[in-house]
Design a protein around this motif. Structure first.
Motif: not given
Length: 334
Positions: A42, A47, A51, A69
């Motif tokens: 993360p 990442d 999201r 993850n």
């Protein structure tokens, strides 16, 4: 004759069933949450974009998209987990230039095939890398441009060094490509990750670095790093005043220089085409949304939706490109 007609009827029924099953699955899709594997820890740009995308796509799909993850082995663990998942559209992965273009040459044994084991859905975003120097070093050496750097490096072979996040990283390969094309000798200093490499550069332990623009931009604006050029074929929207390596170094052998960090969504191989098309449409819609474009731009990334075919062609092209760079650099990971 009756027997022949019966056989033909059965055969046609089987063919119809073959096409009807994926179509029915696509019409009902999605009927449950979707797992979205991110093969890195993360916190990084990949990442963060995953999201943002997951949060936006849930509205169009009507189901939650759960980011998971699965870091390790340069992204290989997460990519392999996706490749081994059922091809039903309920597992997707945010692949990257590392997992699908660099690692196949960098690692002697890869647990997955970057082409055969995946169904490309869409490129999502690209993040330019940028050539930066420690600001004090640049001032001391009188380096104000890429031309100045090349002239100095050619006159002083082996005196400069460059940091990277490790052997085989995008920063390492950009440095090796620069050395090959500009015909300069610069020592590579690998660190255990991009963040420690940037810390070393800021502290003056190293001279220069091909850093991720998203990570470097704040220090560039603060005057701690001297930026010379971006590594993509087009200028970066985040710093439009910076030339590209190809523009600034055309007279020094860098006319075709092009390296960037990209990431995109893939599904396991044999995922039904209608499901891939549905995902592709929702990704494109999400990436064109003004709020998503703004959030991604803040990360120094540029939304880059494509068709599945365009993304597949990019992977094939970059597999060849990075194979040559990795072999020339001598980089390998056991």
């Amino acid at each position: 004759m009756k027997s022949l007609l019966t056989t033909l009827t059965l055969a046609l029924s089987c063919v119809a069933g073959t096409f009807a099953a994926p179509l029915a699955a696509a019409q009902d899709y999605p009927a449950k949450p979707i797992r979205f594997i991110v093969p890195y820890p993360p916190g990084g740009p990949l990442d963060a974009v995953a999201r943002i995308l997951a949060d936006k796509m849930k509205d169009g799909l009507g189901q939650p998209i759960i980011v998971e993850n699965k870091p390790g082995a340069g992204g290989n663990i997460g990519a392999d987990a996706a490749a081994r998942s059922a091809p039903d559209g309920y597992t997707i992965v945010m692949g990257a230039v590392a997992t699908h273009a660099i690692n196949p040459t960098l690692f002697p044994k890869l647990p997955y095939d970057p082409v055969k084991d995946f169904a490309p859905v869409s490129l999502v975003a690209s993040v330019p890398n940028v050539l930066v120097l420690n600001a004090d070093t640049a001032a001391k050496l009188g380096v104000k441009s890429l031309k100045d750097l090349i002239v100095y490096a050619r006159a002083n072979p082996g005196k400069l060094n460059y940091a990277s996040g490790g052997n085989g990283s995008a920063g390492h390969l950009a440095g090796e490509l620069f050395k090959m094309m500009a015909k300069v000798s610069i020592v590579h200093i690998p660190y255990n990750g991009a963040a420690p490499a940037q810390t070393g550069l800021l502290a003056g332990q190293t001279d220069l670095m091909f850093d991720n623009l998203a990570s470097a931009s704040q220090n560039i604006r603060a005057g701690k790093l001297k930026a010379l050029a971006v590594t993509t074929t087009a200028r970066a929207a985040a710093l439009p005043e910076l030339p590209t390596m190809a523009q600034a170094g055309a007279d020094y052998g860098l006319g075709g220089f092009d390296i960037n960090t990209w990431f995109g969504v893939l599904a396991p191989a044999k995922t039904p085409a209608p499901i891939v098309a549905r995902l592709n449409g929702e990704i494109g819609k999400a990436l064109r949304a003004p709020d998503v474009k703004e959030k991604i731009a803040r990360l120094g990334a540029e939304p880059s939706p494509t068709t599945p075919e365009q993304f597949a062609a990019l992977i094939q092209n970059d597999l060849k490109k990075y194979a040559a760079v990795v072999k020339a650099s001598g980089a390998k990971v056991d």
